[in-house]
Scaffold this motif. Structure first.
Motif, PDB file in Angstrom:
ATOM      1  N   SER A  88       0.720  -1.185   0.033  1.00 11.14           N
ATOM      2  CA  SER A  88       0.065  -0.045   0.060  1.00 11.14           C
ATOM      3  C   SER A  88       0.855   1.227  -0.088  1.00 11.14           C
ATOM      4  CB  SER A  88      -0.910   0.129   1.315  1.00 11.14           C
ATOM      5  OG  SER A  88      -0.367  -0.106   2.603  1.00 11.14           O
ATOM      6  N   ASP A  89       2.046   1.200   0.535  1.00 10.66           N
ATOM      7  CA  ASP A  89       2.858   2.542   0.788  1.00 10.66           C
ATOM      8  C   ASP A  89       4.177   2.394  -0.182  1.00 10.66           C
ATOM      9  OD1 ASP A  89       1.252   3.249   2.520  1.00 10.66           O
ATOM     10  OD2 ASP A  89       2.538   2.566   4.318  1.00 10.66           O
ATOM     11  N   PHE A  90       4.051   1.391  -1.530  1.00 16.76           N
ATOM     12  CA  PHE A  90       5.052   1.197  -2.170  1.00 16.76           C
ATOM     13  C   PHE A  90       5.626   2.559  -2.899  1.00 16.76           C
ATOM     14  CE2 PHE A  90       6.956   0.141  -6.346  1.00 16.76           C
ATOM     15  CZ  PHE A  90       8.039  -0.835  -5.916  1.00 16.76           C
ATOM     16  N   ASP A  91       4.571   3.630  -3.156  1.00 18.41           N
ATOM     17  CA  ASP A  91       4.868   4.582  -4.098  1.00 18.41           C
ATOM     18  C   ASP A  91       5.547   5.589  -3.185  1.00 18.41           C
ATOM     19  OD1 ASP A  91       4.029   3.409  -6.310  1.00 18.41           O
ATOM     20  OD2 ASP A  91       1.822   4.320  -6.203  1.00 18.41           O
ATOM     21  N   PHE A  92       5.457   5.339  -1.861  1.00 18.42           N
ATOM     22  CA  PHE A  92       6.132   6.387  -0.960  1.00 18.42           C
ATOM     23  C   PHE A  92       7.577   6.187  -0.780  1.00 18.42           C
ATOM     24  CE2 PHE A  92       1.559   6.511   0.298  1.00 18.42           C
ATOM     25  CZ  PHE A  92       1.288   7.901   0.205  1.00 18.42           C
ATOM     26  N   TYR A  93       7.967   4.991  -1.199  1.00 26.28           N
ATOM     27  CA  TYR A  93       9.383   4.581  -1.169  1.00 26.28           C
ATOM     28  C   TYR A  93      10.087   4.990  -2.455  1.00 26.28           C
ATOM     29  CZ  TYR A  93       8.032   1.384   2.494  1.00 26.28           C
ATOM     30  OH  TYR A  93       7.425   0.871   3.666  1.00 26.28           O
ATOM     31  N   PHE A 101      14.272  -3.525  -1.914  1.00 24.27           N
ATOM     32  CA  PHE A 101      14.042  -4.563  -0.779  1.00 24.27           C
ATOM     33  C   PHE A 101      12.302  -4.689  -0.367  1.00 24.27           C
ATOM     34  CE2 PHE A 101      17.991  -2.798   1.071  1.00 24.27           C
ATOM     35  CZ  PHE A 101      18.578  -4.108   0.765  1.00 24.27           C
ATOM     36  N   VAL A 102      11.580  -3.916  -0.726  1.00 21.79           N
ATOM     37  CA  VAL A 102      10.113  -3.983  -0.402  1.00 21.79           C
ATOM     38  C   VAL A 102       9.687  -4.926  -1.749  1.00 21.79           C
ATOM     39  CG1 VAL A 102       7.785  -2.936  -0.941  1.00 21.79           C
ATOM     40  CG2 VAL A 102       9.836  -1.664   0.267  1.00 21.79           C
ATOM     41  N   LYS A 103      10.296  -4.915  -2.736  1.00 26.71           N
ATOM     42  CA  LYS A 103       9.826  -6.049  -3.972  1.00 26.71           C
ATOM     43  C   LYS A 103      10.135  -7.475  -3.271  1.00 26.71           C
ATOM     44  CE  LYS A 103      10.387  -2.868  -7.830  1.00 26.71           C
ATOM     45  NZ  LYS A 103      11.163  -2.669  -9.074  1.00 26.71           N
ATOM     46  N   GLN A 104      11.175  -7.390  -2.792  1.00 32.05           N
ATOM     47  CA  GLN A 104      11.798  -8.645  -2.398  1.00 32.05           C
ATOM     48  C   GLN A 104      10.935  -9.219  -1.157  1.00 32.05           C
ATOM     49  OE1 GLN A 104      14.183 -10.466  -3.535  1.00 32.05           O
ATOM     50  NE2 GLN A 104      13.712 -12.130  -2.359  1.00 32.05           N
ATOM     51  N   LEU A 127       3.360  -4.113 -10.074  1.00 34.08           N
ATOM     52  CA  LEU A 127       3.385  -2.678  -9.618  1.00 34.08           C
ATOM     53  C   LEU A 127       3.552  -1.966 -10.805  1.00 34.08           C
ATOM     54  CD1 LEU A 127       6.220  -3.829  -6.774  1.00 34.08           C
ATOM     55  CD2 LEU A 127       3.774  -3.179  -6.444  1.00 34.08           C
ATOM     56  N   ALA A 128       2.591  -1.091 -11.070  1.00 36.79           N
ATOM     57  CA  ALA A 128       2.477  -0.401 -12.169  1.00 36.79           C
ATOM     58  C   ALA A 128       3.579   0.805 -12.325  1.00 36.79           C
ATOM     59  CB  ALA A 128       1.112   0.282 -12.252  1.00 36.79           C
ATOM     60  N   SER A 129       3.811   1.466 -11.095  1.00 33.98           N
ATOM     61  CA  SER A 129       5.097   2.337 -10.952  1.00 33.98           C
ATOM     62  C   SER A 129       6.244   2.060 -11.529  1.00 33.98           C
ATOM     63  CB  SER A 129       5.049   2.947  -9.747  1.00 33.98           C
ATOM     64  OG  SER A 129       5.298   2.144  -8.692  1.00 33.98           O
ATOM     65  N   ASP A 130       6.505   0.714 -11.203  1.00 39.14           N
ATOM     66  CA  ASP A 130       7.954   0.314 -11.526  1.00 39.14           C
ATOM     67  C   ASP A 130       7.617  -0.777 -12.889  1.00 39.14           C
ATOM     68  OD1 ASP A 130       9.041   1.718  -9.717  1.00 39.14           O
ATOM     69  OD2 ASP A 130       9.976  -0.127  -8.430  1.00 39.14           O
ATOM     70  N   ASP A 131       6.478  -1.102 -13.228  1.00 39.80           N
ATOM     71  CA  ASP A 131       6.308  -1.996 -14.371  1.00 39.80           C
ATOM     72  C   ASP A 131       6.928  -3.571 -13.798  1.00 39.80           C
ATOM     73  OD1 ASP A 131       5.479  -2.989 -16.640  1.00 39.80           O
ATOM     74  OD2 ASP A 131       7.178  -2.488 -17.757  1.00 39.80           O
ATOM     75  N   ALA A 132       6.881  -3.775 -12.719  1.00 43.31           N
ATOM     76  CA  ALA A 132       7.461  -5.131 -12.322  1.00 43.31           C
ATOM     77  C   ALA A 132       6.444  -5.953 -11.969  1.00 43.31           C
ATOM     78  CB  ALA A 132       8.265  -4.706 -10.846  1.00 43.31           C
ATOM     79  N   PHE A 133       6.561  -7.297 -12.254  1.00 42.71           N
ATOM     80  CA  PHE A 133       5.261  -8.376 -12.402  1.00 42.71           C
ATOM     81  C   PHE A 133       6.083  -9.563 -11.182  1.00 42.71           C
ATOM     82  CE2 PHE A 133       3.234 -12.190 -13.157  1.00 42.71           C
ATOM     83  CZ  PHE A 133       1.904 -11.589 -13.393  1.00 42.71           C
TER      84      PHE A 133
END
Length: 595
Positions: A88-93, A101-104, A127-133
């Motif tokens: 929920s707070d991924f975009d704040f990092y 680290f959060v992705k991990q 994760l749309a902001s990093d285009d990470a699946f």
């Protein structure tokens, strides 16, 4: 008498026949019984089907509930995952190391969670902001499944608001080639996508749980009635999927399957079970055997009943009817042969045979009485010597004797002898036409001598008819009547007697006697036709009536006599006689009986 024995030619065609009534009664008794047995059999099978369907539906409902519960657990996990601070707070990092680290940690969370949800093939986070699946998966999941789901979520779901609105509510079915997936996703405010997938080929109902056997099948079906797994079963059996059916139904072409279904509350799919009908009846082997044997046994029982009815009732009745038909055709020598049968029919047969013997004897007696009556009538007619004719003839003999007309006296005496010899002959029912005509000539010659120049007779008869047997006095009666009423001493009377062979309506002799006298008086012809009494100043006239009665007895109603007046005057009498066989009783061709 025999008319009372008249029998219908086709007794089976009427409800008045005892045979029809017995057969109808047998069918009315046996048919409802057979119908009841068949209904009981069908009802029992229907009851078994209903019980099996309800039991299978309960098992499907139980399994559906388990599946829905597992899907609901996956939903709860995904909802909890969206509330995790890492997601929920991924975009704040903002720092790259922190985001890594959060992705991990998210990935570790997915890897640990997939082991708890065995029903799922994989979990994913985009994760749309990093285009990470990010995803985790079961070992049964294939690389093709993972690559397709990644491309589908990244390229379609994350970029299509309409797709998100359509499918974000529950689990839905997604097809890719020959693969079918059940997908669930949530879109977060930051456009990140959290979800899970299940490959339908691995999502199968344990068949042993439902007890549907090796030939049965359990299928996942979408809302449009398309099988999501095991499509070959539908192709091979021709089974039909009916999503709108609330209860069970039977389907299948090669074999019949009892089908029940349960719709999932968590996704756009349903669970269907196809149970072979033979598996259902295997639980009731006796009922199955009865259901197979009952129709044939019912028909066999009916046939045996018909055979027994035919042997004990219909055949004896048929013998009796055939005997009566032969009697109707005139064969009074008919007897019913003795056959093994019931006591009642033996009594009927014996009574019938005794009755026929009595009828035969009675018929012989009646025939003899009729012959005696004919002889008596003929003798009565023969003895009806007209007093005027007798007296006038004696007076003529006296006159000829006084005038010494010896030749005329001899001729008249000869004709009188012949006349009375013919009249007094007895025991003859038939004479030859030649003898009858000779007698008529004798009579006419006597009348010519009595009335010189007043009677001119003419007789025409073909030679080949002269040996034909005819009743005696058949012509004499009408000739005497014509002479009596035609001669008036004013004008000469012509008397014509013509005989010829007739062919219509049957072969016989056509006789016509006509004169030129005044003809029949008014009402006489009607009285003669109706055989009424004719009485005048000379007494009762019974000669013509007696003759008509004799013809009716001798020819069994085939002889005809027609009287009419000629124009402008005169009388015509037409007589039609069939050719009588020469073996008539009391008939000897070739001569006249002597006195």
């Amino acid at each position: 008498m025999l008319r009372t024995l008249r029998i219908r030619q086709n007794p089976f065609l009427t409800w008045q026949s005892i045979r029809v009534k017995m057969l109808a009664g047998l069918f009315l008794i046996v048919t409802p019984l057979i119908a009841f047995l068949i209904y009981s059999n069908v009802y029992a099978i229907h009851t078994v089907r209903t019980q099996v369907a309800e039991s299978s539906k309960d098992l499907l409902s139980l399994y559906r509930s388990q599946v829905d519960a597992r899907l609901q657990e996956a939903d709860n996990y995904l909802n909890g995952l969206m509330l995790e601070p890492e997601l929920s707070d991924f975009d704040f990092y903002t720092a790259a190391d922190e985001r890594l680290f959060v992705k991990q940690r998210i990935n570790n969370n997915l890897s640990n969670s997939i082991l708890r949800y065995s029903v799922l093939d994989g979990l994913f986070v985009y994760l749309a902001s990093d285009d990470a699946f990010l995803y985790s998966f079961q070992t049964r999941s294939t690389y093709i499944d993972r690559m397709y789901l990644k491309d589908y979520i990244v390229s379609d779901v994350s970029k299509s608001e309409s797709l998100q609105r359509e499918h974000m509510k529950n689990w839905y079915v997604q097809r890719s080639g020959d693969q079918t997936y059940l997908i669930r996703f949530f879109v977060m405010p930051n456009q990140s996508v959290v979800g899970a997938w299940i490959n339908m080929n691995a999502f199968k109902t344990p068949l042993e749980l439902l007890g549907i056997g090796e030939k049965g099948a359990a299928l996942l079906v979408d809302d449009r009635g398309n099988a999501l797994v095991n499509q070959s079963f539908i192709r091979d059996t021709g089974a039909e999927i009916k999503p709108d059916e609330e209860s069970y139904y039977l389907t299948g072409e090669t074999e019949r399957y009892l089908t029940v279904g349960e719709r999932s509350h968590e996704g756009d799919f349903s669970l269907y079970a196809f149970i072979p009908e033979e598996k259902i009846l295997q639980q009731l082997p006796t009922l199955r055997a009865i259901s197979f044997i009952l129709p044939f046994a019912s028909i066999l029982i009916l046939l045996l009943g018909l055979m027994l009815l035919r042997k004990t009732l219909l055949i004896p009745l048929n013998r009796l009817l055939k005997a009566m038909n032969r009697i109707q055709q005139g064969n009074l020598d008919t007897q019913i042969k003795q056959f093994p049968t019931s006591i009642e029919f033996r009594a009927v047969n014996d009574t019938f045979n005794n009755m026929m013997e009595q009828i035969k004897n009675l018929r012989i007696n009646v025939y003899e009485e009729q012959l005696n009556k004919q002889k008596a009538e003929l003798q009565h007619l023969q003895l009806q010597i007209k007093p005027h004719f007798y007296i006038n003839t004696l007076n003529l003999l006296h006159t000829l004797a006084r005038t010494r007309e010896v030749k005329l006296l001899e001729e008249l005496s000869l004709y009188l002898i012949r006349y009375f010899r013919y009249m007094f002959q007895s025991n003859l029912s038939f004479v030859t036409l030649k003898d009858e005509l000779q007698h008529v000539r004798n009579y006419l010659r006597i009348q010519e001598l009595r009335f010189p120049g007043q009677l001119i007779p003419e007789i025409r008869a073909p030679e080949f008819l002269l040996n034909t047997p005819v009743p005696p006095l058949v012509l004499q009666t009408f000739v005497e009547n014509a002479v009596k009423h035609a001669i008036t001493l004013d004008d000469p009377v012509y008397l014509y007697i013509e005989l010829e062979m007739s062919e219509q309506p049957q072969a016989g002799i056509q006789i016509q006697i006509r004169d030129t006298g005044p003809g029949f008086q008014e009402g006489v012809i009607r009285k003669i036709d109706q055989e009424e009494r004719i009485v005048d100043e000379d007494g009762e006239h019974i000669g013509i009536r007696n003759l008509k009665q004799r013809l009716r007895l001798l020819y069994h109603g085939q002889g005809e006599v027609t009287l009419r007046n000629a124009a402008p005057h005169g009388a015509i009498i037409e007589i039609t006689l069939p050719f009588a066989p020469e073996n008539r009783p009391n008939y000897s061709p070739g001569g006249t009986a002597s006195c």
